[in-house]
Design a protein around this motif. Structure first.
Motif, PDB file in Angstrom:
ATOM      1  N   LEU A 166       0.813  -1.212   0.000  1.00  0.00           N
ATOM      2  CA  LEU A 166       0.000   0.000   0.000  1.00  0.00           C
ATOM      3  C   LEU A 166       0.847   1.263   0.000  1.00  0.00           C
ATOM      4  N   ARG A 167       2.105   1.123  -0.380  1.00  0.00           N
ATOM      5  CA  ARG A 167       3.000   2.280  -0.346  1.00  0.00           C
ATOM      6  C   ARG A 167       2.730   3.237  -1.501  1.00  0.00           C
ATOM      7  N   GLY A 168       2.453   2.727  -2.671  1.00  0.00           N
ATOM      8  CA  GLY A 168       2.233   3.575  -3.829  1.00  0.00           C
ATOM      9  C   GLY A 168       1.985   2.733  -5.062  1.00  0.00           C
ATOM     10  N   CYS A 169       1.695   3.396  -6.170  1.00  0.00           N
ATOM     11  CA  CYS A 169       1.383   2.713  -7.425  1.00  0.00           C
ATOM     12  C   CYS A 169       2.528   1.793  -7.823  1.00  0.00           C
ATOM     13  N   LEU A 170       2.200   0.558  -8.173  1.00  0.00           N
ATOM     14  CA  LEU A 170       3.245  -0.393  -8.552  1.00  0.00           C
ATOM     15  C   LEU A 170       3.889  -0.044  -9.883  1.00  0.00           C
ATOM     16  N   ALA A 171       3.271   0.901 -10.625  1.00  0.00           N
ATOM     17  CA  ALA A 171       3.840   1.316 -11.909  1.00  0.00           C
ATOM     18  C   ALA A 171       4.624   2.621 -11.812  1.00  0.00           C
ATOM     19  N   CYS A 172       3.990   3.644 -11.188  1.00  0.00           N
ATOM     20  CA  CYS A 172       4.635   4.964 -11.169  1.00  0.00           C
ATOM     21  C   CYS A 172       5.089   5.405  -9.785  1.00  0.00           C
ATOM     22  N   GLY A 173       4.647   4.692  -8.734  1.00  0.00           N
ATOM     23  CA  GLY A 173       5.064   5.026  -7.377  1.00  0.00           C
ATOM     24  C   GLY A 173       4.220   6.081  -6.693  1.00  0.00           C
ATOM     25  N   ARG A 174       3.235   6.635  -7.370  1.00  0.00           N
ATOM     26  CA  ARG A 174       2.392   7.675  -6.782  1.00  0.00           C
ATOM     27  C   ARG A 174       1.659   7.141  -5.562  1.00  0.00           C
ATOM     28  N   GLU A 175       1.655   7.895  -4.461  1.00  0.00           N
ATOM     29  CA  GLU A 175       1.082   7.421  -3.196  1.00  0.00           C
ATOM     30  C   GLU A 175      -0.436   7.537  -3.142  1.00  0.00           C
ATOM     31  N   ASP A 176      -1.002   8.564  -3.775  1.00  0.00           N
ATOM     32  CA  ASP A 176      -2.453   8.768  -3.697  1.00  0.00           C
ATOM     33  C   ASP A 176      -3.144   8.107  -4.892  1.00  0.00           C
ATOM     34  N   CYS A 177      -3.063   6.776  -4.936  1.00  0.00           N
ATOM     35  CA  CYS A 177      -3.650   6.014  -6.042  1.00  0.00           C
ATOM     36  C   CYS A 177      -5.170   5.937  -5.913  1.00  0.00           C
ATOM     37  N   ASP A 178      -5.831   5.647  -7.033  1.00  0.00           N
ATOM     38  CA  ASP A 178      -7.289   5.548  -7.009  1.00  0.00           C
ATOM     39  C   ASP A 178      -7.794   4.142  -7.333  1.00  0.00           C
ATOM     40  N   ARG A 179      -6.866   3.173  -7.395  1.00  0.00           N
ATOM     41  CA  ARG A 179      -7.259   1.789  -7.646  1.00  0.00           C
ATOM     42  C   ARG A 179      -6.427   0.853  -6.775  1.00  0.00           C
ATOM     43  N   PHE A 180      -7.053  -0.291  -6.401  1.00  0.00           N
ATOM     44  CA  PHE A 180      -6.314  -1.370  -5.747  1.00  0.00           C
ATOM     45  C   PHE A 180      -6.377  -2.571  -6.658  1.00  0.00           C
ATOM     46  N   ASN A 181      -5.224  -3.068  -7.058  1.00  0.00           N
ATOM     47  CA  ASN A 181      -5.139  -4.229  -7.931  1.00  0.00           C
ATOM     48  C   ASN A 181      -5.225  -5.489  -7.073  1.00  0.00           C
ATOM     49  N   VAL A 182      -6.398  -6.111  -7.083  1.00  0.00           N
ATOM     50  CA  VAL A 182      -6.637  -7.280  -6.235  1.00  0.00           C
ATOM     51  C   VAL A 182      -5.745  -8.447  -6.642  1.00  0.00           C
ATOM     52  N   THR A 183      -5.514  -8.585  -7.930  1.00  0.00           N
ATOM     53  CA  THR A 183      -4.684  -9.694  -8.423  1.00  0.00           C
ATOM     54  C   THR A 183      -3.242  -9.548  -7.974  1.00  0.00           C
ATOM     55  N   GLN A 184      -2.718  -8.332  -8.069  1.00  0.00           N
ATOM     56  CA  GLN A 184      -1.325  -8.074  -7.719  1.00  0.00           C
ATOM     57  C   GLN A 184      -1.144  -7.797  -6.228  1.00  0.00           C
ATOM     58  N   GLY A 185      -2.221  -7.455  -5.533  1.00  0.00           N
ATOM     59  CA  GLY A 185      -2.101  -7.111  -4.115  1.00  0.00           C
ATOM     60  C   GLY A 185      -1.363  -5.814  -3.901  1.00  0.00           C
ATOM     61  N   ALA A 186      -1.621  -4.836  -4.777  1.00  0.00           N
ATOM     62  CA  ALA A 186      -0.892  -3.576  -4.712  1.00  0.00           C
ATOM     63  C   ALA A 186      -1.739  -2.440  -5.263  1.00  0.00           C
ATOM     64  N   LEU A 187      -1.325  -1.205  -4.951  1.00  0.00           N
ATOM     65  CA  LEU A 187      -2.004  -0.022  -5.458  1.00  0.00           C
ATOM     66  C   LEU A 187      -1.630   0.214  -6.914  1.00  0.00           C
ATOM     67  N   GLN A 188      -2.532   0.884  -7.607  1.00  0.00           N
ATOM     68  CA  GLN A 188      -2.263   1.206  -9.002  1.00  0.00           C
ATOM     69  C   GLN A 188      -3.139   2.378  -9.419  1.00  0.00           C
ATOM     70  N   CYS A 189      -2.599   3.246 -10.216  1.00  0.00           N
ATOM     71  CA  CYS A 189      -3.376   4.358 -10.769  1.00  0.00           C
ATOM     72  C   CYS A 189      -4.223   3.840 -11.929  1.00  0.00           C
ATOM     73  N   ALA A 190      -5.409   4.398 -12.071  1.00  0.00           N
ATOM     74  CA  ALA A 190      -6.275   3.984 -13.174  1.00  0.00           C
ATOM     75  C   ALA A 190      -5.633   4.242 -14.520  1.00  0.00           C
ATOM     76  N   SER A 191      -4.784   5.269 -14.594  1.00  0.00           N
ATOM     77  CA  SER A 191      -4.167   5.652 -15.862  1.00  0.00           C
ATOM     78  C   SER A 191      -2.889   4.883 -16.175  1.00  0.00           C
ATOM     79  N   CYS A 192      -2.394   4.117 -15.196  1.00  0.00           N
ATOM     80  CA  CYS A 192      -1.151   3.369 -15.415  1.00  0.00           C
ATOM     81  C   CYS A 192      -1.436   2.002 -16.039  1.00  0.00           C
ATOM     82  N   PRO A 193      -0.556   1.530 -16.914  1.00  0.00           N
ATOM     83  CA  PRO A 193      -0.766   0.212 -17.525  1.00  0.00           C
ATOM     84  C   PRO A 193      -0.509  -0.907 -16.518  1.00  0.00           C
ATOM     85  N   GLY A 194      -1.150  -2.039 -16.748  1.00  0.00           N
ATOM     86  CA  GLY A 194      -0.948  -3.180 -15.866  1.00  0.00           C
ATOM     87  C   GLY A 194      -2.054  -4.194 -16.010  1.00  0.00           C
ATOM     88  N   ASP A 195      -1.782  -5.414 -15.579  1.00  0.00           N
ATOM     89  CA  ASP A 195      -2.754  -6.498 -15.654  1.00  0.00           C
ATOM     90  C   ASP A 195      -3.413  -6.705 -14.301  1.00  0.00           C
TER      91      ASP A 195
END
Length: 244
Positions: A150-179
Motif C-alpha cells: 500500500l506504499r504507492g502505485c506499482l507502476a509509477c510510485g504515486r502514493e495517492d492512487c485511485d485503484r487497488f489491484n486485487v490480483t497483484q495485491g498492490a495499489l495502481q493508478c487507473a491511468s497506469c498500464p498493468g494487468d
C-alpha cells in the motif's frame, strides 16, 4: 499425557453416534483436531464447550499424536451471536476462513486473538457487520502472509492512487498500464486499509470512515482474501443469501 489449553471450536463433525471431531484453534498448540466422546449427548458435561464458536479451557489427553477431550471449562459462548441469524452466519464464516488459513499444530496467537476480537466486536460491541467483516478479512490476509503493498502505485510510485489491484495485491493508478483486477479505492478507504494493516491489534476497530469508504473497504477486503486463498466459502455464500 494431559494438556490444558484455551481454544475456540472452528468446526464440529459428527463421529459415530454421540461423539464429535472438533477442529480447535488453541493458544499454545495452534490448530488441532480432537475427539470429544459423548459430546452430542444431552447429558454430556462437555456439550456446551464442544459446539461451534465456543471458547473454552480444554483438558486433552494425548496418545501417539491424537488428542481426546477429557474436561472442559466454558469461558465464552458468544450468546449474542447465537440469537441472531445474520451474526451467527458471519461468525461462522470467520471460523471457516480461520480454519482454512491456520496450519495444524502451528501456534498463531495473533490469529486466535483476531478471531476472538472480531466475534466480540460483532456480538458484545455491536459494531457494524460490514466494518467487522472488512477488518477481519484484511488483517487475516496480513497474518497469513499476504500483506498488500500500500506504499504507492506499482507502476509509477504515486502514493495517492485511485485503484487497488486485487490480483497483484498492490495499489495502481487507473491511468497506469498493468494487468489484473482493479477496484476503486478512495483516499478515505486507502487510509483505512493502511491503518488496518499496520495498527496495534488492540486498536483494530478504532477508526472511522464514511459509508462510501466502508463500502469500498468491504468489497476490496473480501475480494483480496478470496483471491489470495484461491477459493470461496460456503458460509460466506449463505451469509450473502440472507440479504437477497
Amino acid at each position: 499425557m494431559y494438556i490444558k489449553t484455551n481454544g475456540i471450536v472452528l468446526r464440529e463433525t459428527q463421529y459415530r453416534d454421540s461423539d464429535k471431531l472438533l477442529t480447535l484453534m488453541t493458544q499454545e498448540l495452534g490448530k488441532l483436531t480432537v475427539k470429544a466422546r459423548g459430546a452430542k449427548s444431552a447429558r454430556s458435561k462437555n456439550k456446551a464447550a464442544c459446539q461451534l464458536l465456543a471458547y473454552s479451557e480444554f483438558t486433552l489427553s494425548e496418545h501417539q499424536g491424537r488428542y481426546t477431550v477429557t474436561e472442559t471449562v466454558p469461558l465464552e459462548q458468544f450468546a449474542e451471536l447465537r440469537g441472531d441469524l445474520e451474526l451467527l452466519a458471519l461468525a461462522s464464516y470467520f471460523a471457516q476462513v480461520t480454519d482454512a488459513v491456520a496450519q495444524e499444530g502451528d501456534p498463531q496467537p495473533e490469529m486466535l486473538s483476531l478471531l476472538l476480537n472480531a466475534l466480540y466486536a460483532l456480538g458484545r460491541l455491536r459494531l457494524p457487520q460490514r466494518t467487522v467483516k472488512a477488518v477481519f478479512e484484511l488483517r487475516l490476509a496480513c497474518l497469513a502472509g499476504f500483506l498488500p503493498d500500500l506504499r504507492g502505485c506499482l507502476a509509477c510510485g504515486r502514493e495517492d492512487c485511485d485503484r487497488f489491484n486485487v490480483t497483484q495485491g498492490a495499489l495502481q493508478c487507473a491511468s497506469c498500464p498493468g494487468d489484473g483486477i482493479r477496484m476503486p479505492v478512495s483516499p478515505a478507504a486507502l487510509a483505512a486499509m493502511r491503518y488496518i494493516c499496520s495498527c496495534p491489534a488492540k486498536r483494530l476497530f478504532a477508526f472511522q470512515a464514511s459509508d462510501e469508504a466502508l463500502r469500498q473497504l468491504h468489497d476490496i477486503a473480501e475480494a483480496y482474501l478470496c483471491m489470495r486463498l484461491e477459493r470461496g466459502f460456503s458460509t460466506l455464500d449463505f451469509y450473502k443469501s440472507l440479504f437477497l
